[in-house]
Design an enzyme around this catalytic site. Structure first.
Site, PDB file in Angstrom:
ATOM      1  N   GLY A 134       0.819  -1.691  -0.009  1.00  0.00           N
ATOM      2  CA  GLY A 134       0.148  -0.425   0.349  1.00  0.00           C
ATOM      3  C   GLY A 134       0.694   1.094  -0.233  1.00  0.00           C
ATOM      4  N   ASP A 162     -12.319  10.168   8.496  1.00  0.00           N
ATOM      5  CA  ASP A 162     -11.330   9.680   7.046  1.00  0.00           C
ATOM      6  C   ASP A 162     -12.769   8.387   6.891  1.00  0.00           C
ATOM      7  OD1 ASP A 162     -10.579  10.300   5.009  1.00  0.00           O
ATOM      8  OD2 ASP A 162      -8.537   9.754   5.280  1.00  0.00           O
TER       9      ASP A 162
END
Length: 636
Positions: free
Chosen positions: A17, A133
């Site tokens: 990632g 978020d």
């Protein structure tokens, strides 16, 4: 970086990632013999206190939470200059990947995933953490599609939760709550709104709002009506439409109050979805009679999902209580509820402003203190507090900027003091300028709250003309808003960037202009005592301006007038060697407009009279020295 060992323990295997602030590696814990995920702060941010603080905050926030639907934090530390977080390794994919690969999920799968996320949020909120978020990129799914919430990088404590979002927010803008867009105080309901967007996307395969720019999308959250699920996918169960609609109410008072309330409705929807008579005539009739249709629904209506009401419809209807009948009447609801709300605010106001309540206390001055210091001071004064945050580059983050009520005010015990706390310097995402024309660059910098710095020029064959070749700081990076970004623009093939001719001899400049295909224009001579004649002082066009080959270049060149030298004059001077040692070293020095020089030097006995001819021009002065000591001085 791969195969490097961090902290003499975690061997990095491969990148799994990547984000603007950090990269995530699959790694192997050589001490406990297990796979882990290691997040490393990018090297360019190791000297940035703001990024390091946010990175550590992620670890601190998530480490407080232990829940099956939250990625566990195992370790955090610093290896040399590398800041790292060691986390649970989740073998699988993100929720975003699942939606991209499979499109709309079946309702049962979507609800089960949403239930897991809501359960994680309930746990986080109970521990005083708002994620801020929630988006499918931050939801990891294991091989059985069990969700795990990750990335608490911008999480906030509930008591200090205010986040201002600007047009620089791109990655999360489709999932922002209206209060986040407006820069207002966030709460647990902000996470619920983002989860509502997630559920919408899982059920329909698309986002409710899309626009040409992040700012346009953000404004839609505030201004536009949220589309209903069945406007996009008509075969979805009505109960899911109602759950999503309530989660996405723009007015927080009409939204789910907390994750627990949302969980109860999700659990009941599972009962409905898995029932033997899931889409029975009774449910259809109930939906048509007791719920707002797509045509009736608007932003001003309060959306309520009453599990008991569903049960009443599936069984024999029981008579509504007087209060339910009263609230079911739209006309009465419009008048009764506002009156009750106004009355409630009136009572609250009496307590807040001191008309009711306990004994009075003096409000202490907590400006300039840290949040922890202010909290201790206010508690000692038997006062509570609420916190808002503001960006202030002049005040250290976490320090109180102002307070209301102010110091020395008399208020009731238990009164809440509003503390405005500094968030330090506001950071923004550096935009990508390369490949863009200057007009586009200026618009993008204005949109992202950065400024245009120095513009330099260069010609690069093959690159688009008049576009940015380089920028001083390239993305991904975060910088204080208002930072100036320098750029290098590509010029046309027939253009030239004016060189620096300042201080160069005129002949060399003429040769260079001819080499560049430029024409020498007017030479303007100016006096400059600090530069020799024929030195170029400046050009028109000036240094680094872009000109076309064949253009005329005018020069400012040094030409100082020739000074007239005064004629030399001859004089005779006399000196007597003073009393002292038997032999003395004597010296006669002449000082005039041209400087100083020795006219005579020898050794003589004391008492000897010397007569010497000297010459000079202008103002003449003669000095007589004996053994390096000035004995006499005469002006001629």
């Amino acid at each position: 970086m791969e195969h490097r060992i961090i902290a003499n323990r975690y061997r990095l295997i491969e990148v799994i990632g990547s984000g603007g602030m950090a990269e995530v590696y699959k790694a192997f814990d050589t001490l406990l013999n297990r796979d882990v995920a290691v997040k490393l702060l990018r090297p360019q941010y190791t000297d940035d206190a703001g990024f390091i603080s946010r990175f550590k905050q992620e670890a601190q926030s998530a480490a407080r939470l232990i829940h099956p639907n939250i990625v566990n934090i195992y370790d955090v530390g610093l290896d040399g200059e590398l800041h790292y977080i060691v986390m649970e390794y989740v073998k699988g994919r993100t929720l975003k990947d699942l939606i991209a690969e499979e499109g709309p999920l079946d309702p049962f799968t979507a609800v089960i995933i949403a239930h897991g996320i809501a359960s994680a949020l309930k746990h986080a909120h109970a521990n005083g953490i708002i994620h801020c978020d929630i988006k499918p990129h931050n939801i990891l799914l294991d091989e059985s599609n069990n969700p795990k919430v990750t990335d608490f990088g911008i999480a906030r404590a509930i008591s200090t939760a205010t986040i201002t979002y600007t047009s620089a927010v791109v990655g999360s803008v489709h999932y922002l709550s209206p209060e986040q867009v407006r820069g207002e105080k966030v709460s647990a309901q902000s996470d619920i709104y983002s989860l509502g967007i997630l559920l919408f996307e899982m059920l329909t395969g698309q986002l409710p709002y899309n626009g040409d720019t992040p700012v346009a999308v953000a404004l839609m959250h505030v201004q536009e009506r949220m589309p209903l699920l069945r406007e996009i996918k008509s075969d979805l169960p009505l109960i899911l439409e109602k759950i999503v609609a309530k989660a996405l109410c723009k007015d927080k008072s009409e939204r789910y109050h907390d994750a627990d309330e949302l969980l109860r409705d999700l659990e009941y929807s599972i009962d409905v979805l898995t029932g033997s008579d899931e889409y029975s005539e009774k449910i259809r009739k109930f939906a048509a009679e007791d719920f707002l249709t797509k045509q009736e629904l608007n932003m001003e209506d309060t959306i309520r999902i009453d599990r008991a009401a569903y049960a009443n419809q599936l069984e024999d209807k029981k008579p509504l209580s007087f209060l339910k009948k009263l609230l079911a009447n739209k006309l009465l609801r419009r008048w009764v509820l506002p009156i009750l709300v106004i009355a409630s605010f009136g009572v609250i106001g009496m307590f807040v402003f001191g008309d009711l309540g306990g004994p009075e206390v003096v409000v202490p001055d907590v400006t300039g203190k840290t949040i922890l210091e202010a909290e201790t001071t206010l508690k000692n004064a038997k006062l509570n507090f609420t916190i808002d945050e503001e960006y202030d580059p002049k005040v250290v983050p976490g320090t109180v900027i102002s307070q209301n009520p102010g110091p020395k005010r008399m208020v009731k015990e238990g009164r809440k003091v509003l503390l405005v706390v500094s968030k330090g310097v506001e950071l923004g995402d550096v935009p990508e300028l390369r490949g863009k024309k200057l007009t586009e660059v200026k618009a993008l910098l204005k949109e992202t709250n950065f400024e245009l710095g120095n513009i330099s020029y260069r010609y690069l064959s093959g690159a688009p003309e008049e576009t940015v070749l380089e920028q001083s700081i390239a993305p991904p990076a975060k910088l204080p808003v208002g930072t100036k970004l320098d750029i290098v623009l590509n010029i046309k093939n027939n253009q030239v960037v004016m060189p620096d001719f300042n201080g160069v001899n005129l002949k060399a400049v003429k040769d260079k202009l001819q080499e560049l295909g430029l024409t020498l224009g007017t030479i303007n001579y100016v006096e400059n005592k600090e530069q020799p004649n024929d030195t170029v002082l400046s050009t028109n066009p000036a240094l680094e301006e872009v000109v076309n080959r064949g253009d005329t270049i005018n020069l400012n060149v040094v030409k100082n007038p020739v000074e007239k030298v005064k004629p030399s004059e001859a004089h005779y001077v006399e000196f007597i060697v003073p009393e002292g040692s038997s032999r003395q070293e004597v010296k006669i020095v002449v000082v005039d407009d041209h400087g100083s020089r020795i006219a005579y030097q020898n050794s003589h006995k004391a008492g000897v009279r010397l007569r010497q001819r000297v010459e000079g021009s202008g103002n003449i002065k003669v000095q007589f020295y004996s053994n390096e000591k000035l004995i006499e001085e005469k002006n001629l």
